[in-house]
Every structure is written in C-alpha cells, then in structure tokens.
Design a protein around this motif. Structure first.
Motif, PDB file in Angstrom:
ATOM      1  N   ASP A 175       0.824  -1.215   0.000  1.00 12.23           N
ATOM      2  CA  ASP A 175       0.000   0.000   0.000  1.00 12.23           C
ATOM      3  C   ASP A 175       0.853   1.257   0.000  1.00 12.23           C
ATOM      4  N   GLU A 209      -0.845   4.559  -0.985  1.00 18.78           N
ATOM      5  CA  GLU A 209      -2.252   4.267  -1.269  1.00 18.78           C
ATOM      6  C   GLU A 209      -3.130   4.341  -0.022  1.00 18.78           C
ATOM      7  N   ARG A 210      -4.299   4.891  -0.199  1.00 19.92           N
ATOM      8  CA  ARG A 210      -5.343   4.808   0.812  1.00 19.92           C
ATOM      9  C   ARG A 210      -6.210   3.575   0.540  1.00 19.92           C
ATOM     10  N   PRO A 211      -6.917   3.064   1.551  1.00 17.90           N
ATOM     11  CA  PRO A 211      -7.736   1.857   1.341  1.00 17.90           C
ATOM     12  C   PRO A 211      -8.749   1.996   0.209  1.00 17.90           C
ATOM     13  N   PRO A 241      -6.260  -0.709  -3.142  1.00 21.06           N
ATOM     14  CA  PRO A 241      -6.697  -1.883  -2.365  1.00 21.06           C
ATOM     15  C   PRO A 241      -8.156  -2.250  -2.647  1.00 21.06           C
ATOM     16  N   TYR A 242      -9.031  -1.259  -2.678  1.00 21.86           N
ATOM     17  CA  TYR A 242     -10.445  -1.509  -2.995  1.00 21.86           C
ATOM     18  C   TYR A 242     -10.607  -1.975  -4.440  1.00 21.86           C
ATOM     19  N   ILE A 262       1.895  -4.027   3.931  1.00 18.16           N
ATOM     20  CA  ILE A 262       0.583  -3.369   3.842  1.00 18.16           C
ATOM     21  C   ILE A 262       0.302  -2.875   5.252  1.00 18.16           C
ATOM     22  N   SER A 283      -6.578  -1.757   4.281  1.00 22.29           N
ATOM     23  CA  SER A 283      -5.941  -2.102   3.004  1.00 22.29           C
ATOM     24  C   SER A 283      -5.475  -3.545   2.998  1.00 22.29           C
TER      25      SER A 283
END
Length: 432
Positions: A145, A148-150, A154-155, A181, A186
């Motif tokens: 991640d 990255e934000r969730p 990740p989504y 991660i 995430s």
C-alpha cells in the motif's frame, strides 16, 4: 541462489499439481472449456501513469503473450487507458468508472453516500471482466500500500477480483511483490483479493513470507524473478577503465511510505540534501555523474538535486536525459560504471546491465534483490542513510568492481532460466 532455485523447483511441482486439481473444479472451465489459447486475456495494473517499472512489467507480459499466444485478444485495465493504448496498441479500460457528479443522478448518488455509483461501477466491472478468459496481474508491487489509501487500489483490486470470480474468469498473480501493507483495512482488502486468485507467484522470498505472516496459505505458490528480468537488455558499449568513473545516481521523489502524510516534504528535503552532498564528493574526485529516474514524478527530485548541487558547485555539470521506458533506463545504465539508486526498478535495470550497485531503499524488496545478487552489504534505508557510510560503500564497491560484475553476470543467467520456467508454467496452466 542455488537454495532459491531448489525451492522454486519444489514449488513448481507442488503448485502445478494443485493448479491442475483446482482447474478441474473451477467454474470458469464450465464456461470456456479447456482450450489451448484464451480468446481474451485481461491485464490489470497501474499502467500508463508514469511509473516505468510498472510499465516495464506490462511490456514484458505483453511481449510474452504476443510471442506465445498471438491469437489472443489483449485488454488492459489500467490507470491511464489512453497512454497504454497508444504505447502498446491494445484495447484498454479504466480501473474505475466514475459515478455521476452532476444533475439529479449526482444528487441521488451523494444523498445515498455514493453507494448507487459504486453498485453501477461494480456492475460495469462484471460486464467487462466476464468477457475475459483470464485476468493477469503482471508483476509490480500490486500487494503493497505504498502511497495508497484503502479506498484506492486496495479496494479496486478486490473489486475486480471479486467480479472476475463471479463471472467465472480465472485470475493469475504473476511475479508480484507483496508487503508491507501497513493499513489494516488495506491489508484486509488486498489479502482477500489474493485469496481469489487461481495462480500466484511472487518476485522474491520476502513477498511470499509476508503473505505467510498474515496467515495466507502459500503452499501452492511459487517464487520467480521480477518480470523486468525477462526484458531484452541493450548492448553495453565497450570501455576501458579510466580512473574517473561514470556514476549513475538514481533519484526519486520520495516523501515517505505514505507520500500524502504529514512530514513528507521534510523527508524529501533531507533525502535530496544528503544525496547532493554525496554527488558533490563524486564530482570533487573527478567522477562523472549521470542522474537517473524511474517515474515521471521524479523530475521534481532531479530539479531539486541539481539546484542543491549547484549551491555548492555552481559550475557543476550533471548528465541527465529523459526516459520513457525501462529500455531507455537500461540504455542510461549502459553509460555508467557504477550505480547508486533508490527505485526498485532502477536497481533491476542496473543489475541487468551488470553494473555494481548501491541501494538506498524505501522497502525491503530492494535489500532482498541486492542480497540475492551478492550485494547485500551495499544497502541503506533512504530515510536513514549516512553520507560517510555511502562514500565508504562506494569506495569498497569500486575496488572490487570486476569481481562484482562477474558475480552479477552469473546470477543473471540463473534468473533468466527462472523466467523461462515460469513462462512454461503459465502456458501449461494459468493461461491454457
């Protein structure tokens, strides 16, 4: 290296048997049958967004598929569809379909917490992925991640994997990087996506061990080299051994693991400042310095480093050329004798050109690769590296340059063999 190859062989036999067994119960086989070549292959990742390492992984996979499955129709699900379509000449789709922003539909979407838009996006995802026989995640650090934000990748990864499973499309994670991660949400999303895969292989042992550390069953999963090791390398020009060395310095617009977090600019400034100190020392020793990048965003770091160096040496000349692919990066590496770099795929490119290398890494993946190539003692963390230690490492590496070049060359031969093994395995199971 030998231990790793032996371990990979064991994974090969075990994983192949399990893959065959799983295929016999896979609902996608009831839809498509066991034909030799899929009619459509989808490729998923953050491609076309300026990260040359990601695009190099896509290039390697597209080259393999065009060579071995020329009849297949390729579709890339990516971050920048227009760029990928123009570069690779394949059909593309955006990873995410934006919900309605204006009018009555937009108002209703916001009123219901954007849930209608997400449901429409998921239906759109199922509609498209059902047309593919297999969806491949070709390399990259897809299961970490970094930055990255969730609600971001990740989504999206889970969304596409879930849609593929519902549609009966096979899923293959090929030579991926995983971990860390750090965000719990995430991690839940990404690990859930990985569980939906029919085939998984990791680009290094630490990725596999990370998955095991979070309770993931990896017994059917193999370890194969990063896909970029399968790319052709340009010819390296012959050169003598003058006292003045050509040093490649790979820079990165690094602001911490989560670049959007507080303190990121301070991390960036400290990194550039120490790197400038090191570059000045190289110049004072009479060495040539060539600046290297691996992402479009790194231009920010190039400008900052050049400005910092010229504060000390106003007449300093630093070579720099813009690059558009990993092939270009390797071409730049061919003009160096020794490389100091931060980005993982800068390290990969340097090693592919048999250049003794020092890593200033932001993740364990750099250190693992360096250890595998016999350069484990030439690593420091990007946020903590010491300039004096870096100077000492450079001197030590320079003194044993020929020995390291030979060792790297021998290890590259083993990695190329492993790339071929995975290609054969993919043809046998994952994309057949």
């Amino acid at each position: 290296m030998t231990a790793r190859i032996d371990a990979a062989d064991k994974f090969d036999s075990l994983a192949s048997a399990k893959a065959i067994k799983a295929a016999s119960h896979d609902p996608s086989e009831h839809r498509t049958g066991l034909r030799r070549g899929p009619q459509k292959i989808a490729l998923f990742g953050l491609f076309g967004s300026g990260n040359l390492g990601n695009d190099g992984s896509l290039e390697a996979m597209v080259g393999f598929l065009r060579r071995e499955r020329p009849e297949a129709e390729l579709l890339c699900i990516c971050g920048e569809p227009g760029v990928v379509k123009q570069t690779f000449g394949i059909e593309t789709l955006p990873i995410r379909r934006n919900g309605p922003a204006r009018g009555l539909s937009g108002t209703i979407n916001r009123l219901f917490l954007k849930i209608p838009g997400k449901l429409a996006d998921f239906a759109h995802t199922v509609w498209h992925v059902r047309k593919a026989d297999v969806m491949i995640f070709p390399g990259t650090g897809i299961l970490d991640d970094f930055g990255e934000r969730p609600a971001g990748m990740p989504y999206d990864i889970l969304k596409w994997c879930l849609a593929a499973r519902l549609a009966g499309t096979r899923i293959a994670f090929v030579s991926i990087g995983s971990g860390p991660i750090r965000n719990r949400v995430s991690r839940l999303l990404m690990i859930s996506a990985a569980r939906l895969g029919h085939y998984r292989s990791y680009r290094d042992l630490q990725s596999k061990e990370f998955m095991e550390s979070v309770g993931f069953d990896t017994r059917a999963d193999a370890i194969y080299p990063d896909l970029a090791f399968g790319l052709p390398a340009p010819t390296s020009p012959l050169r003598g051994r003058p006292e003045a060395l050509r040093v490649g310095v790979g820079v990165m617009a690094y602001r911490g693991w989560y670049g959007f977090a507080e303190g990121g600019q301070s991390i960036f400034c400290q990194y550039v400042g120490k790197l400038a100190n090191f570059v000045v020392r190289l110049l004072d020793c009479g060495h040539e310095v060539r600046l290297l990048t691996g992402d479009a965003e790194d231009r920010i770091a190039i400008d900052a480093l050049q400005a910092a160096v010229r504060n000390f040496r106003p007449e300093a000349k630093l070579a720099y050329e813009r690059v558009n692919s990993l092939s270009d990066v390797m071409g730049q590496m061919a003009l160096t004798d020794i490389v100091v770099a931060t980005r993982f795929h800068n390290i990969v490119c340097a090693l592919k050109m048999c250049r003794p290398t020092i890593s200033l890494s932001y993740a364990r993946k750099n250190d693992v690769l360096m250890e595998e190539m016999g350069l484990g003692e030439f690593c420091q963390h990007v946020e903590k590296f010491n300039v004096e230690t870096l100077v000492a490492q450079f001197s030590q590496l320079t003194a044993a340059r020929e020995k390291h070049e030979q060792a790297i060359s021998e290890r590259l031969a083993a990695l190329r063999e492993q790339v071929g093994r995975q290609e054969a395995r993919l043809l046998f199971s994952a994309i057949s």
